[in-house]
Scaffold this motif. Structure first.
Motif, PDB file in Angstrom:
ATOM      1  N   CYS A 292       0.845  -1.192   0.000  1.00 25.00           N
ATOM      2  CA  CYS A 292       0.000   0.000   0.000  1.00 25.00           C
ATOM      3  C   CYS A 292       0.878   1.239   0.000  1.00 25.00           C
ATOM      4  O   CYS A 292       0.595   2.218  -0.703  1.00 25.00           O
ATOM      5  CB  CYS A 292      -0.905   0.027   1.228  1.00 25.00           C
ATOM      6  SG  CYS A 292      -2.187  -1.204   1.193  1.00 25.00           S
ATOM      7  N   ALA A 293       1.927   1.201   0.815  1.00 24.31           N
ATOM      8  CA  ALA A 293       2.787   2.369   0.942  1.00 24.31           C
ATOM      9  C   ALA A 293       3.462   2.703  -0.382  1.00 24.31           C
ATOM     10  O   ALA A 293       3.569   3.873  -0.751  1.00 24.31           O
ATOM     11  CB  ALA A 293       3.827   2.120   2.024  1.00 24.31           C
ATOM     12  N   THR A 294       3.910   1.713  -1.108  1.00 25.24           N
ATOM     13  CA  THR A 294       4.580   2.045  -2.369  1.00 25.24           C
ATOM     14  C   THR A 294       3.573   2.448  -3.447  1.00 25.24           C
ATOM     15  O   THR A 294       3.853   3.289  -4.283  1.00 25.24           O
ATOM     16  CB  THR A 294       5.397   0.858  -2.908  1.00 25.24           C
ATOM     17  OG1 THR A 294       4.594  -0.310  -2.813  1.00 25.24           O
ATOM     18  CG2 THR A 294       6.694   0.681  -2.173  1.00 25.24           C
ATOM     19  N   ASN A 295       2.402   1.834  -3.410  1.00 21.87           N
ATOM     20  CA  ASN A 295       1.441   2.138  -4.460  1.00 21.87           C
ATOM     21  C   ASN A 295       0.795   3.501  -4.295  1.00 21.87           C
ATOM     22  O   ASN A 295       0.462   4.163  -5.267  1.00 21.87           O
ATOM     23  CB  ASN A 295       0.335   1.075  -4.500  1.00 21.87           C
ATOM     24  CG  ASN A 295       0.889  -0.277  -4.885  1.00 21.87           C
ATOM     25  OD1 ASN A 295       2.001  -0.362  -5.412  1.00 21.87           O
ATOM     26  ND2 ASN A 295       0.141  -1.316  -4.624  1.00 21.87           N
ATOM     27  N   ILE A 296       0.577   3.882  -3.063  1.00 26.78           N
ATOM     28  CA  ILE A 296      -0.114   5.149  -2.828  1.00 26.78           C
ATOM     29  C   ILE A 296       0.837   6.066  -2.084  1.00 26.78           C
ATOM     30  O   ILE A 296       1.083   5.908  -0.891  1.00 26.78           O
ATOM     31  CB  ILE A 296      -1.406   4.910  -2.038  1.00 26.78           C
ATOM     32  CG1 ILE A 296      -2.311   4.007  -2.860  1.00 26.78           C
ATOM     33  CG2 ILE A 296      -2.097   6.213  -1.728  1.00 26.78           C
ATOM     34  CD1 ILE A 296      -3.310   3.271  -2.064  1.00 26.78           C
ATOM     35  N   SER A 297       1.366   7.036  -2.794  1.00 23.41           N
ATOM     36  CA  SER A 297       2.470   7.823  -2.231  1.00 23.41           C
ATOM     37  C   SER A 297       2.010   8.667  -1.046  1.00 23.41           C
ATOM     38  O   SER A 297       2.804   8.997  -0.179  1.00 23.41           O
ATOM     39  CB  SER A 297       3.076   8.710  -3.311  1.00 23.41           C
ATOM     40  OG  SER A 297       2.044   9.422  -3.953  1.00 23.41           O
ATOM     41  N   GLU A 298       0.701   8.990  -0.988  1.00 25.11           N
ATOM     42  CA  GLU A 298       0.209   9.841   0.105  1.00 25.11           C
ATOM     43  C   GLU A 298       0.460   9.209   1.470  1.00 25.11           C
ATOM     44  O   GLU A 298       0.647   9.894   2.453  1.00 25.11           O
ATOM     45  CB  GLU A 298      -1.292  10.098  -0.026  1.00 25.11           C
ATOM     46  CG  GLU A 298      -1.639  11.186  -1.005  1.00 25.11           C
ATOM     47  CD  GLU A 298      -1.952  10.620  -2.366  1.00 25.11           C
ATOM     48  OE1 GLU A 298      -1.428   9.531  -2.672  1.00 25.11           O
ATOM     49  OE2 GLU A 298      -2.695  11.248  -3.117  1.00 25.11           O
ATOM     50  N   VAL A 299       0.403   7.899   1.504  1.00 28.87           N
ATOM     51  CA  VAL A 299       0.450   7.259   2.818  1.00 28.87           C
ATOM     52  C   VAL A 299       1.802   6.618   3.109  1.00 28.87           C
ATOM     53  O   VAL A 299       1.949   5.951   4.117  1.00 28.87           O
ATOM     54  CB  VAL A 299      -0.659   6.200   2.959  1.00 28.87           C
ATOM     55  CG1 VAL A 299      -2.011   6.863   2.975  1.00 28.87           C
ATOM     56  CG2 VAL A 299      -0.561   5.169   1.866  1.00 28.87           C
ATOM     57  N   THR A 300       2.761   6.840   2.224  1.00 27.26           N
ATOM     58  CA  THR A 300       4.050   6.187   2.429  1.00 27.26           C
ATOM     59  C   THR A 300       4.617   6.489   3.802  1.00 27.26           C
ATOM     60  O   THR A 300       5.049   5.596   4.532  1.00 27.26           O
ATOM     61  CB  THR A 300       5.042   6.626   1.342  1.00 27.26           C
ATOM     62  OG1 THR A 300       4.416   6.486   0.093  1.00 27.26           O
ATOM     63  CG2 THR A 300       6.287   5.792   1.376  1.00 27.26           C
ATOM     64  N   ASP A 301       4.564   7.777   4.153  1.00 27.27           N
ATOM     65  CA  ASP A 301       5.154   8.161   5.439  1.00 27.27           C
ATOM     66  C   ASP A 301       4.395   7.550   6.611  1.00 27.27           C
ATOM     67  O   ASP A 301       5.000   7.039   7.547  1.00 27.27           O
ATOM     68  CB  ASP A 301       5.182   9.690   5.562  1.00 27.27           C
ATOM     69  CG  ASP A 301       6.262  10.270   4.668  1.00 27.27           C
ATOM     70  OD1 ASP A 301       7.182   9.492   4.297  1.00 27.27           O
ATOM     71  OD2 ASP A 301       6.186  11.456   4.326  1.00 27.27           O
ATOM     72  N   THR A 302       3.094   7.619   6.526  1.00 22.16           N
ATOM     73  CA  THR A 302       2.287   7.035   7.603  1.00 22.16           C
ATOM     74  C   THR A 302       2.619   5.558   7.776  1.00 22.16           C
ATOM     75  O   THR A 302       2.803   5.075   8.893  1.00 22.16           O
ATOM     76  CB  THR A 302       0.788   7.144   7.251  1.00 22.16           C
ATOM     77  OG1 THR A 302       0.590   8.239   6.375  1.00 22.16           O
ATOM     78  CG2 THR A 302      -0.049   7.278   8.486  1.00 22.16           C
ATOM     79  N   CYS A 303       2.676   4.858   6.653  1.00 24.94           N
ATOM     80  CA  CYS A 303       2.953   3.432   6.709  1.00 24.94           C
ATOM     81  C   CYS A 303       4.327   3.184   7.314  1.00 24.94           C
ATOM     82  O   CYS A 303       4.497   2.303   8.157  1.00 24.94           O
ATOM     83  CB  CYS A 303       2.922   2.822   5.321  1.00 24.94           C
ATOM     84  SG  CYS A 303       1.278   2.740   4.639  1.00 24.94           S
TER      85      CYS A 303
END
Lengths: 418, 963
Positions: free
Chosen positions: B395-406
């Motif tokens: 999920c983190a790699t696919n959706i850049s918005e949440v990379t940091d959160t992940c």
């Protein structure tokens, strides 16, 4: 298609084999045993196993593995569905599908398997047809048979096999004509720690017990058919009429069958009949924990909750539980680590509570996650979705049958996360 | 000893079998079957058992059959003894016995009897009982596996059985086809439509096989419907349920679906409601592989429903959904919650659900999914937790918005108590960091601190790799980690050792001052390691990084080799490449091609000849389903059709002009007289014949009262009620313009003029064909009604509703609707104008639509502007037939009597006069007129005329309001 079938008990005892094409050595099952070993839990055995020359497709049901051997490409669901149908037929014939009943009735089992498949392709799977070909064993019949020497096997081709309604046997006669329908709804839900619904939907089935003479043509209509989101029918139901008029029109099979199943999805608001207040905690020191569960009614539509059971799959480190229940009995199995609290009928005035301490294996780290609770319950005389059968009409026959509809709601996969 | 015992028991059984008592024999057989079931060898009893093959007791016989089939292969010579019994049984009058004899005969795998089997199969294939024919279809496969040389003969039998119309046979013969000759697609052509139409009634197992076969067939025969799907995504659901014609109107695309392709999709759709999960899955895969993308959504609900079924079913369905959800997220997104994991699910179900959830993740729902994943991380099932962490990584790699959160979440997991969780997190973090290392040196530092506590080799290796790769970001820590590693090097796992060597090399290059000695030490340790991989690696690294005289040019590039920027790993679904297999197959489940897997071919660029599917004999009864349409080849037809129509238009316009003159001329008398004359002459010709037809048609009409009729009489009645009230009001307010409705009956010859409206040309331009044809129906004038002085007025109300003349199903795509325009007819007022709307809902152009005389096709000389001859027209029903280039459809119009009325404007004086004259109508005098033989009609007419006169009092606006 299906080459052979092996029945293997949970303990790993291969107790029946049947081949429809040339014989395959039972050593093929070694691959299965290997996978079985690896999976630890019987539920975790992969349904499709590849071996160098064959494919094993298996189902696990009633503590028996039905392992089928496949040689060439085939839709796996085809085999799985068929194996389940076999298990259902056994259940239908012998009352239960277990190792003992199968062993006791091995000849009938063999005859059934012979009729159900020809060269690995399903031949007759309708219970009405099978029962005409091979009569189910009853005490009376087996006695008569031993005395008179008559057999359990029908001599003529069941008429259903040839007609366009293969599910109904011909020449049905009853002195009391009756048709009963059970609307059984199961609530599948996941509630989170705070009690809010993460996900909830209703799965319903209408089981029918139709004992009507002749060739009745029935029409069942609902007060509120719009509720139903997705339906699947017994082959006897005329799909076209459902599409156009939302009534269920069918010529029923004789006896018990599942008329339809339906699905009411999460989009509609699903009433949750029960709430659970729970507090399970494990202490960092002293290798112990505390458990406190209270169950209360929520949206029950004025009905009482019955057969309430709370099941907790405890973490592996929990050795024993020392609890006290204000109502019902509890039982903790230290081997399977399952705590079952059987409450019974819920009294809204005095809410049942289970409280006490858990002792953990000393030295082991405290469990990371609190176990989730599975809840089982039953509400009589209520379809939780509000579905109501409007009327049942009989066409094609003159008599007036007894008709009845019963509603039951149950908890399906009802889980409370903690 | 044991063996001896066993033999003893067998002796005992043998004795029982040879006794005279049926019950003893049966008992013995039951015990033998018990032995077989347990897998014990009972082959030595063969001679004793085979004697009972001709037993009268049917149960005993069946058990003997079971035995025979099991051991015949081993005891071929003895098995031959039983053959004659079966040959006799094949002729038995009882179909069950015939069938079971064939079943057993074909199950005996003895090569010598192949010719006998062949003969028996051929005979059974023509048996009267469909059950026996079904058994024959099964026997084909058995014989084929026994002796593949018989293939050619067997194909002949298959071909014959494919033509079978019984639903019982269809599934089995298709199964035989799939096994014996799946490549002989030409055998299917002629049976394609039949199979499609029978499908719903075939038993469920047959349905699965047929659907799979038809999927393959369709992929070879039709062109891809996927070309321009993007447009439809929005209102896919809607368009699907809309009637076909309407969709055609909206769709101005060059792609037109072959009607056979549509037939398949339409006939399989109801099966999504089947209780059999295999059928539902089969239909789903058919839609996935064949339907236009915007129609795909219908399968979603059914697939989700299957998830309630048994564990094994869930497993297969989830696998298929996983593959689908990669390509089409939208399909399953609304059902995301159905894939939430329960703690009671089996591990492989859990991981599959996780896979799907990850596939479905997008910007909008990622927060919900992550929250859900967070709860999973705490699960007790460690394999599942590891999978969850990987899912978070994806999920983190696919959706850049949440990379940091992940990433933050994963870092928190590093302090988890469970080692597998930590290890998995480290591995995933490593992958994530690779995408953006610079901002995250603190995470790397944090991991370095954790390093001592982590024992899982994979995780340790990952951290070491990170240190080495990003040693510039952590210049102080990296050498220290290397120092620690040097201490424990010998006790590490191989994978960790390799990474240690890597780290040492990288540090040596970037920070040789601090780490030179350490590196040398580690390289020395590696040199004498037990594992040759490590020794190898050490040797290589030493040559690469430590410059000496022997090392060549390579060492100069050491830095560039080791420290080259590496592409970040792409985290993708394990189901990414599964779509190369047909969904729902074993190969798809195993992700590798299984024996006998038949590749799904790509769509052909140009559709093969469609005419191959046409069945010559069309039974009139089955016209609805029978194929008639689409004889013309596509492509060429389109152009030709348009050009044709233009030519025709010219022709028709000339005719129009000629007729328009007569329309404009007010002297209706002329045209009327003409028609009168012509009608009279023709009526005298065939008066008797006419009467016959009249009677016949009247019957027809009585059987099927037209809705229009009802509408009329009903509305007239209801207005009558008003009339009583309003009569007083209007009595003194009589308008000069009153309406006289005149009934015209007894039409016998009708000329139909077809002309094109503009609409036709316009709609021809788009791919679908919808044309209006105005018909003028001429009929015989009854002497009493029309006066020269009377002038037809315009109708006050023209209903917009049109009535169906030819349904598109019956018309093989051609549908026709008619509507009474209530306009004065241009060809004289003894005719009624009829607007005919033809539309083509099929995918091909229909050529040469004209009205023909039913019986004689030779008369269709004209094309569109042809003047067709109509059969009969008596009060109300007109029969004629439409012809396309090759097909002919008979239709009939049964107009309401009211439609045959002509509104006429007249003065009040005239009206009273007319009323006086027509008094006879209300009296029984009408009855004496021999024109009205039918009393029913007479009564009807009388009532209507009464109303008609009463209606005359109404003012026009009132009429228009209420009609």
């Amino acid at each position: 298609m299906i080459h052979s079938v092996f029945l293997i008990s949970n303990a790993g005892d291969l107790f029946l084999e049947k081949h429809w094409k040339s014989v395959i050595s039972r050593s093929i099952c070694d691959y299965f045993f290997e996978a079985r070993e690896k999976a630890v839990e019987p539920d975790n055995v992969p349904p499709v196993i590849r071996t160098p020359h064959h494919y094993l497709i298996n189902i696990y049901r009633e503590k028996i593995f039905f392992v089928s051997v496949i040689q060439t490409e085939v839709p796996p669901l085809f085999v799985i569905e068929f194996l389940h149908r076999v298990a259902e037929t056994f259940q239908d014939y012998f009352g239960e599908c277990s190792e003992t009943t199968i062993k006791d009735n091995v000849v009938i089992v063999y005859e059934l398997l012979e009729e159900m498949l020809d060269n690995g392709f399903p031949l007759a799977t309708e219970s009405n047809i099978l029962k005409e070909l091979i009569r189910p064993p009853t005490i009376l019949r087996s006695m008569v048979n031993t005395i008179t020497g008559s057999s359990n096997v029908g001599e003529t081709l069941p008429t259903g096999q040839l007609s366009t309604i293969p599910w109904r046997r011909a020449g049905v006669k009853y002195t009391n004509n009756e048709a009963y329908f059970d609307v059984v709804e199961e609530i599948d839900a996941i509630l989170d720690k705070s009690g809010t619904t993460v996900f909830a939907e209703i799965q319903g089935v209408i089981d029918a017990c139709v004992k009507l003479s002749g060739m009745p043509d029935l029409t069942l209509s609902f007060m509120n058919p719009r509720l139903l989101d997705d339906v699947s029918f017994h082959p006897c139901v005329r799909y076209k009429r459902w599409e156009s008029e939302r009534v269920i029109s069918f010529i029923p099979p004789d006896g018990n069958f599942q008329l339809m199943s339906y699905h009411i999805s999460a989009q509609n608001l699903v009433a949750i009949p029960v709430y659970v207040k729970q507090n399970i905690s494990f202490f960092e020191t002293g290798s112990s924990g505390r458990l406190d569960i209270t169950v209360g009614p929520k949206q029950t539509m004025g009905k009482t909750l019955e057969c309430l059971v709370v099941t907790v799959h405890m973490p592996k480190v929990v050795l024993s539980a020392n609890l006290s229940a204000t109502q019902g009995t509890y039982n903790y199995d230290p081997v399977t680590k399952i705590l079952v609290w059987d409450i019974g009928k819920l009294n809204p005035q005095k809410l049942p509570n289970l409280k006490g301490s858990l002792s953990l294996q000393s030295g082991a780290p405290k469990p990371e996650e609190n176990p989730s609770l599975n809840i089982d319950l039953k509400i009589q005389q209520l379809a939780i979705s509000g579905l109501k059968v409007n009327r049942l009409d009989v066409y094609g026959e003159k008599y007036k049958p007894f008709k009845g509809v019963k509603y039951v709601s149950k908890a399906g996969k009802f889980q409370v996360r903690t | 000893m044991l063996n001896h015992c066993f033999l003893c028991r067998n002796e005992d059984l043998k004795e029982m079998l040879e006794s005279n008592k049926e019950s003893l024999k049966l008992e013995a057989m039951k015990r033998i079957v018990g032995l077989i079931a347990k897998g014990k060898n009972a082959s030595e009893l063969f001679p004793a058992v085979v004697k009972n093959v001709a037993s009268k007791n049917i149960e005993l016989k069946k058990l003997v059959y079971v035995y025979l089939v099991r051991y015949a292969e081993e005891q071929q010579d003895l098995a031959l003894l039983s053959i004659s019994t079966f040959q006799r049984a094949l002729k038995d009058p009882n179909q069950l016995i015939r069938a079971s004899a064939l079943r057993v005969l074909s199950s005996i795998r003895v090569p010598i009897i192949v010719p006998i089997m062949m003969l028996a199969i051929k005979e059974a294939a023509t048996d009267l009982s469909p059950y026996v024919r079904k058994t024959a279809a099964h026997a084909i496969q058995k014989l084929y596996s026994l002796d593949p040389d018989q293939k050619e003969h067997l194909i002949e039998v298959i071909e014959k059985l494919l033509k079978d119309k019984s639903t019982l046979v269809a599934g089995s013969v298709v199964m035989a086809f799939e096994e014996v000759c799946p490549d002989r697609i030409d055998l299917i052509h002629k049976n394609y439509r039949k199979l499609c139409n029978l499908l719903v009634d075939v038993e469920e197992w047959g349905q699965v096989v047929i659907i799979h076969m038809l999927t393959r067939y369709a992929r070879t025969q039709f062109v891809s419907p996927w070309r321009e799907d993007a447009v439809f995504d929005e209102n896919s659901e809607k368009t699907f349920y809309d009637s076909e014609e309407e969709r055609r109107v909206d769709q101005s695309k060059p792609y037109i679906m072959d009607p056979d392709h549509r037939l398949l999709l339409r006939n399989t759709k109801p099966l999504l409601q089947s209780r059999n999960t295999a059928v539902v899955m089969a239909v789903s895969q058919l839609y996935w592989h064949l339907s236009p993308k915007h129609e795909l959504s219908v399968i979603t609900k059914s697939l989700v429903r299957l998830l309630r079924s048994h564990r094994e079913v869930q497993y297969i369905v989830l696998q298929n959904i996983a593959t689908m959800s990669i390509q089409r997220k939208g399909m399953f997104e609304p059902f995301m919650k159905s894939f939430y994991v329960r703690s009671t699910d089996a591990t492989h179900i859990k991981t599959l659900k996780l896979e799907i959830l990850t596939n479905l993740a997008n910007e909008a729902n990622i927060s919900t999914i992550l929250r859900e994943l967070q709860t999973y991380v705490k699960s007790q099932d460690k394999a599942f937790v590891a999978a969850t962490i990987q899912a978070i990584g994806r999920c983190a790699t696919n959706i850049s918005e949440v990379t940091d959160t992940c990433l933050n979440g994963l870092v928190l997991l590093l302090s988890n108590r469970d080692e597998t969780v930590v290890a998995e997190s480290v591995v995933v973090i490593k992958k994530l960091l690779q995408t953006q290392p610079s901002q995250h040196s603190d995470i790397i530092k944090h991991m370095a601190k954790l390093f001592d506590n982590i024992t899982v080799p994979m995780a340790r290796a990952s951290i070491l790799w990170l240190m080495g790769e990003y040693c510039e970001h952590v210049p102080k820590i990296a050498p220290d980690v290397l120092r620690k590693m040097a201490k424990t090097f010998t006790s590490e796992e191989d994978i960790v050792k390799l990474q240690t060597v890597n780290l040492a090399a990288k540090l040596y290059l970037s920070n040789s001052k601090q780490t030179k000695l350490l590196t040398q030490y580690i390289l020395n340790l590696g040199k004498y390691d037990q594992n040759y991989d490590i020794r190898d690696r050490t040797r290589f690294i030493r040559q690469l990084i430590v410059p000496n005289e022997k090392s060549g040019a390579l060492s100069r590039y050491a830095r560039r080799i080791l420290m080259a920027p590496k592409p970040a790993p792409v985290l993708q679904s394990a189901f990414k490449d599964r779509d190369r297999f047909q969904l729902g197959t074993l190969s798809h489940t195993l992700n590798s091609q299984s024996n006998g897997y038949l590749e799904l071919s790509d769509w052909p660029a140009v559709a093969p000849d469609q005419s191959v599917r046409i069945v010559e004999v069309v039974e009139p009864v089955k016209e609805a389903g029978a194929p008639l349409l689409g004889k013309s080849k596509p492509g060429k037809s389109a152009e030709k059709f348009y050009s044709d129509s233009e030519e025709e238009e010219e022709g028709s316009s000339s005719e129009d002009s000629s007729s328009s003159s007569s329309e404009e001329s007010e002297s209706e008398s002329e045209s009327e007289e003409n028609s009168d004359d012509s009608n009279k002459s023709s009526s005298s010709e065939s008066d008797s014949e006419k009467k016959k037809k009249t009677l016949k048609n009247k019957k027809l009409q009585q059987q099927k009262p037209d809705s229009k009729d009802r509408y009329w009489s009903h509305s007239v009645q209801s207005h009558l009620f008003f009339l009583n009230k309003f009569l007083v009001v209007f009595k003194f307010n009589l308008r000069c313009i009153a309406l006289l409705l005149i009934i015209i009956t007894k039409l016998f010859s009708i000329h139909i003029v077809l002309s094109f409206s503009n609409q036709f040309v316009a709609s021809c331009r788009c791919s679908l064909l919808r044309l209006c044809v105005f018909l003028a129906c001429q009929f015989d004038a009854v002497s009493w009604h029309v006066r020269v002085s009377l002038q037809a007025s315009f109708p006050v109300f023209v209903p917009e509703t049109s009535h169906e003349l030819l349904h598109r199903m019956t018309g093989k795509g051609l549908s026709a609707q008619y509507r009474f325009t209530r306009q004065p007819c241009i060809y004289g007022n003894s005719m009624v104008s009829l607007q005919l709307t033809l539309s083509n809902s099929s995918d091909q152009a229909l050529e040469n639509i004209h009205i023909s005389e039913k019986s004689s096709t030779g008369q269709n000389i004209h094309h569109f502007n042809a003047i067709g001859e109509l059969h009969t027209w008596t009060c109300g029903s007109v029969l004629f037939s439409f012809s396309t280039k090759e097909d002919e459809f008979s239709v009939s119009i049964q107009p309401a009597v009211g439609e045959l009325l002509v509104p006429i404007t007249m003065t009040e004086a005239d009206f009273t006069k007319e009323q006086g004259l027509s008094v006879w109508l209300t009296n029984d005098r009408l009855g004496t007129g021999n024109r009205f033989k039918n009393s029913h009609l007479l009564k009807y007419l009388k009532r209507l005329i009464c109303h008609a006169f009463l209606l005359c009092y109404w003012s026009m606006p009132f009429l228009s309001e209420n009609f």
